[in-house]
Design a protein around this motif. Structure first.
Motif, PDB file in Angstrom:
ATOM      1  N   ALA A 156      13.920 -24.219  28.571  1.00 27.31           N
ATOM      2  CA  ALA A 156      13.241 -23.295  27.873  1.00 27.31           C
ATOM      3  C   ALA A 156      13.699 -21.777  28.421  1.00 27.31           C
ATOM      4  N   ARG A 158      13.133 -17.561  27.512  1.00 22.90           N
ATOM      5  CA  ARG A 158      12.294 -16.568  26.858  1.00 22.90           C
ATOM      6  C   ARG A 158      13.104 -15.619  26.235  1.00 22.90           C
ATOM      7  N   THR A 159      12.827 -15.139  24.946  1.00 24.00           N
ATOM      8  CA  THR A 159      13.684 -14.137  24.413  1.00 24.00           C
ATOM      9  C   THR A 159      12.607 -12.998  23.857  1.00 24.00           C
ATOM     10  N   TRP A 163      10.043 -18.204  22.737  1.00 21.46           N
ATOM     11  CA  TRP A 163      10.429 -19.141  23.388  1.00 21.46           C
ATOM     12  C   TRP A 163      11.650 -19.868  22.499  1.00 21.46           C
ATOM     13  N   ARG A 164      12.544 -20.315  23.108  1.00 22.55           N
ATOM     14  CA  ARG A 164      13.589 -21.143  22.649  1.00 22.55           C
ATOM     15  C   ARG A 164      14.090 -22.325  23.316  1.00 22.55           C
ATOM     16  N   TYR A 166      16.567 -25.697  24.259  1.00 24.40           N
ATOM     17  CA  TYR A 166      17.882 -26.225  24.047  1.00 24.40           C
ATOM     18  C   TYR A 166      18.078 -27.536  24.888  1.00 24.40           C
ATOM     19  N   VAL A 200       6.513 -28.224  18.829  1.00 23.43           N
ATOM     20  CA  VAL A 200       7.769 -28.010  18.021  1.00 23.43           C
ATOM     21  C   VAL A 200       7.426 -28.815  16.722  1.00 23.43           C
ATOM     22  N   ASP A 228      18.771 -24.626  20.290  1.00 24.69           N
ATOM     23  CA  ASP A 228      18.368 -23.278  19.968  1.00 24.69           C
ATOM     24  C   ASP A 228      17.081 -23.084  19.277  1.00 24.69           C
ATOM     25  N   VAL A 229      16.280 -23.986  19.335  1.00 23.44           N
ATOM     26  CA  VAL A 229      14.987 -23.987  18.559  1.00 23.44           C
ATOM     27  C   VAL A 229      13.830 -23.143  18.699  1.00 23.44           C
ATOM     28  N   LYS A 230      13.322 -22.170  18.020  1.00 24.16           N
ATOM     29  CA  LYS A 230      12.265 -21.524  18.311  1.00 24.16           C
ATOM     30  C   LYS A 230      10.987 -22.134  18.245  1.00 24.16           C
TER      31      LYS A 230
END
Length: 422
Positions: A156, A158-159, A163-164, A166, A200, A228-230
């Motif tokens: 995980a 943080r952007t 959160w994203r 992969y 998710v 790369d799932v938000k």
């Protein structure tokens, strides 16, 4: 304490057994296993709308029935008898309690009513074969089971827009079909490593799911890839810790799984007793031979002992000293009973030991079923192998038995004494 079942509890068991007898016989079971989801959506709708099973242990404020984990465990004993494939375990036993414990008020208000109604199913996704470790069944869940980065699992980050995630998670119970995934991911890098849970949607962009071939087809599993799932963080970072919540959910899950295994073991033994009373050899029923009687008697003792342990574990997971929920009956503690009884989390050895004993009893009963059915017991057409695969599959997912017992012994500090026997 009154150890007998209440009329409400007996009614849950009776009604569920009748429904499963008419809707989940051997033919219906095999048909359901061949569907893409691995279960019969019509049966799931009936379980949710007619009996309210997904919300049985959820509060009434969120659309649940308001019963305790004891009633949920008794219901799962009946689904175990029929080996009924359904999202009940993944949704009501693993995912819903975590959302109730960790979710924000908005998350609980949005998700729990949908889970209670059965319109939304959920799955708990933890890396690889780490489900037992994550639930603190076979050891303390403070290790690196969540993986992340080079260790595998899910990472995980943080952007600016949240959160994203992969990574990839294998062997997720109902992960290929659940409408909501509760994903455990590694966050914080190596300096501040931690495990968080994320919500998710199953149809989110970047989520790739496929059903896996499992040893036990009655417990369908899926592989989940997250590209790369938000996602949305479950709860908030300053809220309750994830690892204790997972351990608490593991206590309840162990008790429920023990009752489910006992139900399967009891049914396998019943079918075997019926068969040996009908099959004849040398002019008499093989059930009249002393060697067969001894084997069945040993299996019966194992199943009954496991049932007693499973019922106690289900009772022990219910908070003591609190007012019994409506419909909880005699299994709940009465208001005038002392409040200093065992609380959830203080008696995890009981749940783990009960699960170990139940899995062992199921393995014994299923093995005897195959052996005493003779040639037909080894065929694909007979149901005996399904019970044996349930025993083996559950031990792979939630065991093995010796580790369940070893961790229970460590939790009870059984071998911490310095005394040496002379």
């Amino acid at each position: 304490m009154d150890a007998s079942f209440s009329p409400e509890q007996d009614e849950i068991r009776r009604t569920l057994r009748e429904l499963l007898h008419s809707r989940c016989g051997p033919r219906e079971l095999r048909t359901a296993l061949d569907t893409p989801a691995g279960h019969d959506p019509g049966l799931w709708t009936a379980l949710a709308e007619q009996l309210g099973l997904p919300g049985l242990a959820l509060p009434e404020a969120y659309g649940g029935v308001g019963c305790s984990a004891t009633e949920l465990a008794l219901a799962c004993e009946e689904t175990g008898r029929a080996l009924a494939p359904s999202p009940l375990l993944a949704t009501a036993v693993l995912a819903a309690p975590l959302i109730a414990a960790l979710g924000t008020d908005a998350q609980r208000a949005e998700l729990l009513p949908r889970l209670a109604s059965g319109k939304l199913t959920a799955a708990l996704a933890v890396p690889g074969t780490a489900l037992a470790a994550a639930l603190a069944l076979t050891g303390d869940n403070v290790g690196d089971w969540a993986g992340g980065g080079r260790a595998g699992g899910v990472q995980a980050r943080r952007t600016e827009d949240g959160w994203r995630l992969y990574g990839q998670v294998d062997q997720v119970l109902d992960g290929h079909s659940a409408g909501l995934l509760l994903v455990a991911a590694h966050a914080g890098g190596f300096a501040r490593s931690r495990t968080l849970l994320f919500l998710v949607p199953g149809d989110a962009a970047g989520v790739v799911r496929v059903r896996q071939t499992a040893l036990d087809a009655t417990r369908p599993q899926g592989r989940v890839q997250l590209r790369d799932v938000k996602v949305e963080l479950l709860g908030d970072e300053e809220g309750r810790e994830v690892l204790p919540a997972l351990a608490s959910a593991g206590d309840t899950a162990a008790a429920v799984l023990a009752c489910e295994a006992v139900g399967a073991a009891g049914r396998a033994l019943e079918r075997t007793v019926e068969y040996v009373g009908q099959r004849e050899q040398f002019g008499r029923a093989i059930g009249s031979f002393q060697a067969v009687k001894h084997r069945l008697a040993d299996a019966y003792v194992a199943v009954q002992a496991a049932r007693s342990a499973a019922y106690y574990a289900a009772w022990a997971t219910t908070p003591r000293g609190a007012k019994p929920p409506r419909g909880a009956g005699n299994c709940a503690t009465s208001p005038d009973e002392p409040a200093d009884k065992e609380q959830p989390g203080t008696a995890p050895p009981a749940a783990r030991l009960a699960l170990a004993q139940a899995l062992e009893a199921l393995r014994t009963a299923a093995a005897e079923a195959i052996q005493l059915h003779g040639g037909i017991g080894f065929t694909w057409e007979h149901e005996a192998h399904l019970y044996f695969k349930r025993a083996a599959g559950d031990e792979l997912l939630f065991g093995p038995v010796h580790r369940l017992r070893a961790h229970a012994a460590d939790a009870a500090r059984l071998f911490d004494t310095q005394e040496v026997a002379v």
